[in-house]
Design a protein around this motif. Structure first.
Motif, PDB file in Angstrom:
ATOM      1  N   GLY A 258       0.793  -1.211   0.000  1.00  0.00           N
ATOM      2  CA  GLY A 258       0.000   0.000   0.000  1.00  0.00           C
ATOM      3  C   GLY A 258       0.824   1.258   0.000  1.00  0.00           C
ATOM      4  N   PHE A 259       1.899   1.293   0.792  1.00  0.00           N
ATOM      5  CA  PHE A 259       2.672   2.524   0.874  1.00  0.00           C
ATOM      6  C   PHE A 259       3.443   2.796  -0.411  1.00  0.00           C
ATOM      7  CE2 PHE A 259       6.125   5.356   2.086  1.00  0.00           C
ATOM      8  CZ  PHE A 259       5.402   6.358   2.707  1.00  0.00           C
ATOM      9  N   ASP A 260       3.792   1.769  -1.182  1.00  0.00           N
ATOM     10  CA  ASP A 260       4.492   1.984  -2.447  1.00  0.00           C
ATOM     11  C   ASP A 260       3.638   2.814  -3.398  1.00  0.00           C
ATOM     12  OD1 ASP A 260       6.711   0.458  -1.658  1.00  0.00           O
ATOM     13  OD2 ASP A 260       5.701  -1.388  -2.230  1.00  0.00           O
ATOM     14  N   TYR A 261       2.365   2.499  -3.483  1.00  0.00           N
ATOM     15  CA  TYR A 261       1.466   3.284  -4.314  1.00  0.00           C
ATOM     16  C   TYR A 261       1.389   4.728  -3.806  1.00  0.00           C
ATOM     17  CZ  TYR A 261      -0.365  -1.137  -6.199  1.00  0.00           C
ATOM     18  OH  TYR A 261      -0.503  -2.349  -6.814  1.00  0.00           O
ATOM     19  N   THR A 262       1.261   4.858  -2.486  1.00  0.00           N
ATOM     20  CA  THR A 262       1.142   6.176  -1.875  1.00  0.00           C
ATOM     21  C   THR A 262       2.398   7.002  -2.103  1.00  0.00           C
ATOM     22  OG1 THR A 262      -0.272   5.210  -0.175  1.00  0.00           O
ATOM     23  CG2 THR A 262       0.620   7.387   0.276  1.00  0.00           C
ATOM     24  N   PHE A 263       3.564   6.375  -1.961  1.00  0.00           N
ATOM     25  CA  PHE A 263       4.823   7.074  -2.158  1.00  0.00           C
ATOM     26  C   PHE A 263       4.952   7.558  -3.602  1.00  0.00           C
ATOM     27  CE2 PHE A 263       9.437   6.949  -3.164  1.00  0.00           C
ATOM     28  CZ  PHE A 263       9.858   7.933  -2.280  1.00  0.00           C
ATOM     29  N   TRP A 264       4.570   6.718  -4.557  1.00  0.00           N
ATOM     30  CA  TRP A 264       4.617   7.155  -5.959  1.00  0.00           C
ATOM     31  C   TRP A 264       3.720   8.364  -6.162  1.00  0.00           C
ATOM     32  CZ3 TRP A 264       0.926   8.167  -9.518  1.00  0.00           C
ATOM     33  CH2 TRP A 264       1.406   8.548 -10.789  1.00  0.00           C
ATOM     34  N   PHE A 265       2.491   8.315  -5.634  1.00  0.00           N
ATOM     35  CA  PHE A 265       1.562   9.422  -5.822  1.00  0.00           C
ATOM     36  C   PHE A 265       2.122  10.706  -5.218  1.00  0.00           C
ATOM     37  CE2 PHE A 265      -1.900  12.008  -3.985  1.00  0.00           C
ATOM     38  CZ  PHE A 265      -2.463  12.459  -5.169  1.00  0.00           C
ATOM     39  N   PHE A 266       2.661  10.621  -4.024  1.00  0.00           N
ATOM     40  CA  PHE A 266       3.212  11.804  -3.365  1.00  0.00           C
ATOM     41  C   PHE A 266       4.350  12.406  -4.178  1.00  0.00           C
ATOM     42  CE2 PHE A 266       5.880  13.897  -0.085  1.00  0.00           C
ATOM     43  CZ  PHE A 266       4.937  14.780   0.411  1.00  0.00           C
ATOM     44  N   GLN A 267       5.213  11.566  -4.711  1.00  0.00           N
ATOM     45  CA  GLN A 267       6.331  12.066  -5.505  1.00  0.00           C
ATOM     46  C   GLN A 267       5.864  12.613  -6.857  1.00  0.00           C
ATOM     47  OE1 GLN A 267       9.352  12.587  -4.468  1.00  0.00           O
ATOM     48  NE2 GLN A 267       8.955  11.650  -2.470  1.00  0.00           N
ATOM     49  N   SER A 268       4.814  12.056  -7.400  1.00  0.00           N
ATOM     50  CA  SER A 268       4.340  12.518  -8.716  1.00  0.00           C
ATOM     51  C   SER A 268       3.807  13.938  -8.666  1.00  0.00           C
ATOM     52  CB  SER A 268       3.253  11.574  -9.256  1.00  0.00           C
ATOM     53  OG  SER A 268       2.021  11.745  -8.565  1.00  0.00           O
ATOM     54  N   VAL A 269       3.164  14.321  -7.565  1.00  0.00           N
ATOM     55  CA  VAL A 269       2.638  15.679  -7.488  1.00  0.00           C
ATOM     56  C   VAL A 269       3.770  16.684  -7.283  1.00  0.00           C
ATOM     57  CG1 VAL A 269       0.315  15.032  -6.772  1.00  0.00           C
ATOM     58  CG2 VAL A 269       2.063  15.344  -5.027  1.00  0.00           C
ATOM     59  N   PHE A 270       4.865  16.254  -6.705  1.00  0.00           N
ATOM     60  CA  PHE A 270       6.044  17.111  -6.623  1.00  0.00           C
ATOM     61  C   PHE A 270       6.612  17.360  -8.017  1.00  0.00           C
ATOM     62  CE2 PHE A 270       5.686  16.897  -2.258  1.00  0.00           C
ATOM     63  CZ  PHE A 270       6.779  17.397  -1.566  1.00  0.00           C
ATOM     64  N   ALA A 271       6.668  16.331  -8.835  1.00  0.00           N
ATOM     65  CA  ALA A 271       7.175  16.483 -10.194  1.00  0.00           C
ATOM     66  C   ALA A 271       6.307  17.453 -10.989  1.00  0.00           C
ATOM     67  CB  ALA A 271       7.217  15.118 -10.894  1.00  0.00           C
ATOM     68  N   ALA A 272       5.000  17.362 -10.835  1.00  0.00           N
ATOM     69  CA  ALA A 272       4.100  18.276 -11.530  1.00  0.00           C
ATOM     70  C   ALA A 272       4.310  19.708 -11.070  1.00  0.00           C
ATOM     71  CB  ALA A 272       2.644  17.855 -11.299  1.00  0.00           C
ATOM     72  N   THR A 273       4.619  19.876  -9.782  1.00  0.00           N
ATOM     73  CA  THR A 273       4.891  21.215  -9.265  1.00  0.00           C
ATOM     74  C   THR A 273       6.118  21.823  -9.927  1.00  0.00           C
ATOM     75  OG1 THR A 273       3.886  20.716  -7.106  1.00  0.00           O
ATOM     76  CG2 THR A 273       5.469  22.533  -7.189  1.00  0.00           C
TER      77      THR A 273
END
Length: 461
Positions: free
Chosen positions: A130-145
């Motif tokens: 579960g946390f692997d998915y969450t970690f990817w999502f958190f990092q992806s919004v940083f990339a978009a920023t």
């Protein structure tokens, strides 16, 4: 109330409650440890996911700030670029960027991840937790920023089709590589980048995210050239006011709100440090407001609205690196100086370098991101969340030098590769709209519609 409904009614409640509590306290140590572990793991997932959602909402803040600080005839184009950064950017980060940023490095911590597939990260869809998915999502919004920062600096004169390529390059290559240098070990110690191995500190991304985006915006603005009418024949800078300051103010408040996820969420754990991080984050933003407002008041005779709003963002960017390891007092000083710097930097870039940055993206994110990163080497409190102690706390100059090296490395990488990428796109596909299209506004010529249909826009250029 819920507990009473579960254990029964009337006089039996106290006895049943006592029995239930006794069962809890007589739980085997192994069972208690397992339940604590599961509870904490779920809390971490929930906190990081909520924080990621807050960062995603910052995209709306960026859209409002950039649209409000530019002209009405290109407001829709700004909104489209923000949608693009989040849509195309996330897909690109999923396919390429995440692997480069957090993959096992084949180049001694310098080049980036060794492959372009999730399997190269040690993450297989069959074994993802579960946390692997969450970690990817958190990092992806940083990339978009990081990508969205670029759009403001090159607003009102960039071809939308060419901007798609820019967004892909930023989220798929430029941001992930420098991000790997500083944050690679977030996916495991063996993934540590070279800056991280030196002891470089950037907790939530003053340099990794914000300066990276700011230096890319500088490169793009230089390659594009200024908007029509920005500079007169004698080189004098002409102000081009934004069309909707209240919309820009709303965007700043949204960003301030989302920044609590940006900074406090970077713990990726629901622990007792998130309160300190939130406190430091908000104090720095408030101090940035005061610093920019006072500076503009002294220089212009009146407290400038857009400068004051950028001061809030400057304080937020400045504290992002050190929010985990500086004191509340230190955060106020960092934010206050950031507010001062953003005004002076905007003036310098506009009037001395003669680079047209419509929203002040280079100054807010590039200059103040660099300041915040260096300030971490000055204001880190010894022993606070593992901090070794900054120069002003008797920790020596070593950490400050490391911070300067990190700032310089990301500048060379982001600005250098960004300048090359913008130049290549310009040569092959064209980067700028025609003069006639720029005068008409990008909403009509690029998207075939108006942001404010039914309103008559009077043009002065």
């Amino acid at each position: 109330m819920i507990f009473s409904r579960i254990i029964g009614k009337g006089a039996a409640r106290p006895l049943l409650a006592a029995a239930a509590l006794a069962g809890v306290f007589t739980m085997l140590p192994e069972q208690a440890h397992a339940e604590d572990f599961l509870t904490q793991g779920n809390a971490n997932i929930l906190w990081t996911l909520i924080a990621g959602i807050l960062v995603m909402f910052m995209q709306a803040g960026f859209a409002c700030v950039e649209a409000g600080f530019t002209r009405a005839k290109s407001a829709g184009n700004i909104i489209m670029k923000n949608f693009l950064d989040f849509g195309v950017g996330q897909i690109t980060f999923f396919l390429f960027g995440f692997a480069l940023m957090f993959g096992i490095d084949a180049g001694g911590g310098f080049i980036g991840g060794s492959g372009f597939a999730l399997s190269n990260l040690g993450l297989d869809y069959d074994t993802l937790a579960g946390f692997d998915y969450t970690f990817w999502f958190f990092q992806s919004v940083f990339a978009a920023t990081a990508a969205t920062i670029v759009s403001g600096g090159i607003a009102e004169r960039t071809k939308f089709s060419s901007y798609i390529l820019i967004s892909i390059v930023v989220t798929g290559l430029i941001y992930p590589i420098s991000g790997h240098w500083a944050w690679g070990s977030l996916n495991g110690a063996e993934s540590a980048g070279w800056l991280e191995s030196m002891g470089f500190m950037d907790f939530a991304g003053s340099t990794v995210v914000h300066s990276c985006g700011g230096w890319l915006a500088l490169a793009g603005a230089m390659v594009l050239g200024p908007r029509l009418g920005k500079y007169g024949p004698d080189g004098q800078a002409n102000a081009i006011p934004g069309h909707n300051i209240p919309l820009g103010a709303l965007g700043v408040f949204i960003l301030w709100f989302g920044w609590f996820g940006f900074n406090a969420g970077s713990t990726t754990t629901a622990d007792n440090t998130i309160g300190l991080i939130a406190m430091n984050t908000s104090l720095a933003a408030g101090a940035g407001v005061i610093g920019a407002m006072a500076t503009s008041w002294i220089r212009y005779g009146k407290p400038d609205m857009s400068m004051t709003m950028n001061g809030a963002l400057a304080g937020l960017v400045g504290i992002t690196a050190g929010c985990y390891t500086v004191s509340p007092f230190g955060s106020i000083v960092i934010g206050l100086i950031a507010g001062l710097l953003v005004v002076l930097s905007i003036e310098f870039i506009d009037k001395v370098l003669k680079v047209d940055d419509p929203v002040g993206a280079v100054s807010v994110h590039g200059t103040c991101g660099a300041w915040g990163t260096i300030a971490t080497g000055l204001f880190t409190v010894p022993g606070l969340n593992g901090g070794a102690g900054g120069l002003l706390y008797g920790g020596g100059i070593g950490q400050t030098i490391t911070q300067i090296v990190g700032v310089a490395a990301v500048f060379v990488w982001a600005f250098g590769l960004g300048f090359i990428a913008f130049s290549i796109i310009k040569a092959i596909f064209g980067l700028r709209v025609s003069e006639q299209e720029e005068m008409a506004g990008l909403d009509i010529v690029e998207h075939g519609s108006e942001s404010y249909a039914g309103f008559q826009i009077f043009r002065t250029e």
